[in-house]
Design an enzyme around this catalytic site. Sequence first.
Site, PDB file in Angstrom:
ATOM      1  N   THR A  62       0.995 -63.689 -18.554  1.00  0.00           N
ATOM      2  CA  THR A  62       0.169 -64.315 -17.519  1.00  0.00           C
ATOM      3  C   THR A  62      -1.255 -64.460 -18.012  1.00  0.00           C
ATOM      4  O   THR A  62      -1.764 -63.554 -18.663  1.00  0.00           O
ATOM      5  CB  THR A  62       0.146 -63.412 -16.270  1.00  0.00           C
ATOM      6  OG1 THR A  62       1.472 -63.315 -15.796  1.00  0.00           O
ATOM      7  CG2 THR A  62      -0.761 -63.960 -15.194  1.00  0.00           C
ATOM      8  N   GLY A  86       6.102 -57.669 -13.860  1.00  0.00           N
ATOM      9  CA  GLY A  86       5.628 -57.679 -12.473  1.00  0.00           C
ATOM     10  C   GLY A  86       6.351 -56.689 -11.587  1.00  0.00           C
ATOM     11  O   GLY A  86       5.745 -56.059 -10.708  1.00  0.00           O
ATOM     12  N   VAL A 128       9.394 -63.836  -7.494  1.00  0.00           N
ATOM     13  CA  VAL A 128       7.929 -63.808  -7.564  1.00  0.00           C
ATOM     14  C   VAL A 128       7.491 -62.499  -8.210  1.00  0.00           C
ATOM     15  O   VAL A 128       8.010 -61.433  -7.874  1.00  0.00           O
ATOM     16  CB  VAL A 128       7.304 -63.924  -6.153  1.00  0.00           C
ATOM     17  CG1 VAL A 128       5.784 -63.845  -6.228  1.00  0.00           C
ATOM     18  CG2 VAL A 128       7.730 -65.224  -5.485  1.00  0.00           C
ATOM     19  N   THR A 140      -1.028 -57.967 -16.442  1.00  0.00           N
ATOM     20  CA  THR A 140       0.016 -58.784 -17.046  1.00  0.00           C
ATOM     21  C   THR A 140       1.094 -57.835 -17.549  1.00  0.00           C
ATOM     22  O   THR A 140       0.824 -56.672 -17.837  1.00  0.00           O
ATOM     23  CB  THR A 140      -0.556 -59.667 -18.182  1.00  0.00           C
ATOM     24  OG1 THR A 140       0.514 -60.368 -18.813  1.00  0.00           O
ATOM     25  CG2 THR A 140      -1.297 -58.860 -19.227  1.00  0.00           C
ATOM     26  N   GLY A 141       2.310 -58.342 -17.607  1.00  0.00           N
ATOM     27  CA  GLY A 141       3.425 -57.492 -18.011  1.00  0.00           C
ATOM     28  C   GLY A 141       4.566 -57.643 -17.025  1.00  0.00           C
ATOM     29  O   GLY A 141       4.702 -58.681 -16.377  1.00  0.00           O
TER      30      GLY A 141
HETATM   31  C1  SD4 Z   1       5.277 -61.567 -13.785  1.00  0.00           C
HETATM   32  N1  SD4 Z   1       3.366 -60.343 -14.587  1.00  0.00           N
HETATM   33  O1  SD4 Z   1       5.628 -62.604 -13.251  1.00  0.00           O
HETATM   34  C2  SD4 Z   1       4.049 -61.609 -14.643  1.00  0.00           C
HETATM   35  C3  SD4 Z   1       4.425 -61.983 -16.012  1.00  0.00           C
HETATM   36  C4  SD4 Z   1       3.452 -61.556 -17.019  1.00  0.00           C
HETATM   37  O2  SD4 Z   1       2.857 -60.895 -19.087  1.00  0.00           O
HETATM   38  O3  SD4 Z   1       2.341 -61.333 -16.871  1.00  0.00           O
HETATM   39  N2  SD4 Z   1       3.728 -61.271 -18.155  1.00  0.00           N
HETATM   40  O4  SD4 Z   1       5.898 -60.523 -13.695  1.00  0.00           O
END
Ligand code: SD4
Length: 325
Positions: free
Chosen positions: A152, A206, A181, A203-204
């Site tokens: 993200t 979710g 989501v 980020t990561g």
């Molecule tokens: C999610 N956090 O949709 C987001 C994806 C993301 O690094 O950030 N990934 O879960």
Amino acid sequence: MRKWGIIATWRMAADGVALGADILKNNGKCQDAVEKAIMQVEDYPFYKSVGYGGLPNENCEVELDAAFMDGKTLSIGAIAGIKDYKNPVSIARKLSEDRFNIFLVGAGAEAYAHKNGFVRQNMLTERAKKTWEIRMKEINEKNLSPYDGHDTVCMIGLDSEKDMAVATSTSGLFMKKRGRVGDSPVSGSGFYVDNEVGGAAATGLGEDIMKGCLSYETVQRMRNGMSPMEAAQSAVEDFSVQLRRRRGVAGAISVIAMNNKGEWGIGTNVEFTFVASTSEEEPKVYLANPVFNEDKTVKEVKIEVASKEYMEEYKRNIQKPLEEI
Ligand code: SD4
């Protein structure tokens, strides 16, 4: 000199941060800086986890999530699972002006975007479709876990009038279920900002970030006196320990933070890249590498500036011809 600053997740944000820094340097507003910086990332077709060119869900549809928060008024706007609109972050920002209905999903978000004159665009590129086809084949042949490739873009900005804003934009998890989501549009989890303290964004995975409301947690730790670096790293680390103890596993989590003095920090339990610029420093891409103890806790996070060669190699790689994917 009046202080300003901007920090963003992932190396893909380098050009966006340069743009945002320019706005802030010229006494522009943080709201414009984070929005414009994220639009740059959304519009660039070679970034495969945000906006145009983002990777699709398991039905090969690009569903996007985005959010915007104003640190002065605490106004929030968010959208989730929106299809076929060019700049989700701008739609989220527009929603933040409203008193009611500030978080819209799917068809409702699309109707709002249409009514407010946002640009409609097919967000699926040939490249993203090919990546989806290859992945689908691998999943079927090798029985792999489908969830992968998630980055993200999050931006936190502080302007010379001491206002702060944060925004996020993502295509979420690659191969996610239709309608899934993540944390990115969810206040307190994917983002949070308060002029009186500072901001944070995540980020990561979710699904795990939401269990710990990690952006709000990081801001609270700064409110209680921690520096952005201490707040972000301790929030990520404490929660990763909790997740492992109570669930056996912790997903990838990285958090960026900036306080209202323009000091920044990050926390992460995986290799992570980010970009920062302030009134005292030119935009730089950083590589963060956690060093682990035997019990999987993080001993320290090593942070170094990415070299020019590293960034050139990265750009070459994301732009490689379609046949080589
Ligand atoms: C999610 N956090 O949709 C987001 C994806 C993301 O690094 O950030 N990934 O879960």
